[in-house]
Enzyme design. Structure first.
Site, short mmCIF file in Angstrom:
data_model
loop_
_atom_site.label_atom_id
_atom_site.label_comp_id
_atom_site.label_asym_id
_atom_site.label_seq_id
_atom_site.Cartn_x
_atom_site.Cartn_y
_atom_site.Cartn_z
N CYS A 134 -12.87 3.02 20.63
CA CYS A 134 -13.55 3.38 21.62
C CYS A 134 -14.93 3.90 21.05
O CYS A 134 -14.90 4.81 20.00
CB CYS A 134 -12.72 4.72 22.13
SG CYS A 134 -13.79 5.55 23.59
N SER B 179 0.87 -1.31 -0.03
CA SER B 179 0.00 0.04 0.07
C SER B 179 0.93 1.15 -0.04
O SER B 179 1.79 1.50 0.83
CB SER B 179 -0.90 -0.01 1.25
OG SER B 179 -1.52 1.07 1.48
#
Ligand code: PLP
Length: 372
Positions: A321, A195
């Protein structure tokens, strides 16, 4: 002072690569499949990039298939199995979601897979791969280096096992290019994914190195581009820029990894001074330079990352989170790391532009936050 310490997530574009993009993007807009002069100009950029990559990686240009990302290169490899008779895949339990989530998605299409465990350093045991081989195993895929803890896998041994059993071997090399030498592994593996944005190239472009002898089916179907393996007009500017970035990353590897390893050593001795009981994850003998994944016990990582962010220090964690509730990192959990340490872990990943002064500032800031 802005301290960007998240190079395993992504890197800034090299300035000479940005300049090349600016110079070329308004003039090289022809479709590389068009036969007129403007199309031929784009085709020239495309094929020059393919050759540049082949030269620095030590493979043939026809073995390079351009994709839209590292994720897409991994998907191209895995989707291929739905067309095959042998539909069992062996992979490690700490691969990137571009492998693990794709495999789960492909289960209803008949694919089955075995996840090889890792030890507490995040390392696979090649013998576990051998034990997991079935009569219908059609692919073994083990990443070169893990993105959360930096552990380098013994992929040459894994590849050798695959070869002995006549099973194609793929490796996700996204975290490796420009950080460790990979030419020999590319030579040995049947397939390897990369990538651009991990080695100072632009985002939204990647490539797969595929042994010419290996037959693959397309994942994105369309106009027959990329040797019929990836339909869609190629991202000419992104590809040209990626090849320049890759060439520079590989040619300057020795210098940059020495610099980054020095920053890493300074960082580790600093965090050990703050708390000698700090836990540093990964395989200390075999890891990519500049990635430090560590935990001060019971120091909530999301709070610490926010405090660092306020001090212009940009790091990350493997845990997520959502609505104020932290979910532990699956990679660390798989390595047997307990939940307290898991939820205290942050990842620093240095890049070639970071300086010793930045590391000093980071350690000072961390010290004031931890020992307050
Ligand atoms: N594989 C690994 C090991 C990675 O670290 C990443 C990106 O974080 C990917 C694959 C996905 O690459 P991309 O962002 O180009 O889709």
């Amino acid at each position: 002072m802005n301290c960007y310490f998240d190079h395993s997530a992504t890197t800034p574009i090299d300035s000479f690569v940005s300049e090349w993009i600016q110079e070329n993007q308004s003039i090289a807009f022809g479709n590389p499949s068009s036969t007129h002069a403007m199309g031929r100009k784009s085709k020239h950029i495309l094929e020059t990039a393919r050759q540049q990559l082949a030269d620095v990686l030590g493979c043939a240009s026809k073995e390079i298939v351009f994709t839209g990302s590292g994720t897409e290169a991994n998907n191209l490899v895995l989707y291929n199995l739905i067309h095959q008779e042998k539909q069992h895949i062996i992979t490690s339990s700490i691969e990137h979601p571009a492998i693990l989530s794709t495999l789960s998605y492909l289960e209803p299409f008949g694919l089955t897979f075995t996840l090889i465990p890792v030890d507490s350093t995040g390392t696979v045991n090649p013998q576990d791969i051998k034990k997991a081989i079935q009569s219908d195993t059609g692919l073994i895929s083990i990443m070169v280096a893990n993105n959360e803890v930096g552990t380098i896998q013994p992929i040459d041994d894994c590849q050798q096992i695959a070869q002995n059993f006549g099973i194609p071997f793929h490796s996700d090399g996204v975290q490796a290019l420009g950080k460790i030498p990979i030419q020999d592994s590319i030579h040995n593996c049947d397939l390897m994914s990369f990538s651009s944005h991990k080695f100072y190239g632009p985002k939204g472009v990647g490539f797969l190195v595929k042994k010419d002898s290996l037959k693959l089916n397309p994942f994105i179907i369309g106009g027959g581009q990329e040797f019929n393996l990836r339909g869609g007009t190629e991202n000419i500017i992104g590809i040209g820029a990626m090849a320049l970035a890759a060439k520079s990353a590989i040619q300057s590897l020795e210098k940059s990894s020495k610099h980054i390893s020095n920053l890493e050593r300074k960082c580790i001795s600093g965090i050990r001074e703050i708390d000698p009981k700090v836990v540093i994850h990964g395989n200390h003998q075999s890891h990519i330079p500049g990635l430090v994944s560590f935990a001060f016990n019971k120091v909530d990582n999301q709070t610490l990352l926010t405090q660092l962010d306020r001090a212009h220090i940009f790091a990350s964690s493997g845990s997520a989170c959502h609505s104020g509730i932290s979910t532990p990192s699956k990679v660390l959990a798989t390595m047997g790391i307990n939940e307290d340490i898991n939820l205290s872990t942050i990842r620093i990943s240095f890049g070639k532009h970071n300086t010793q002064d930045e590391v000093d500032y980071f350690i000072q800031t961390l010290k004031s936050l931890i020992l307050k």
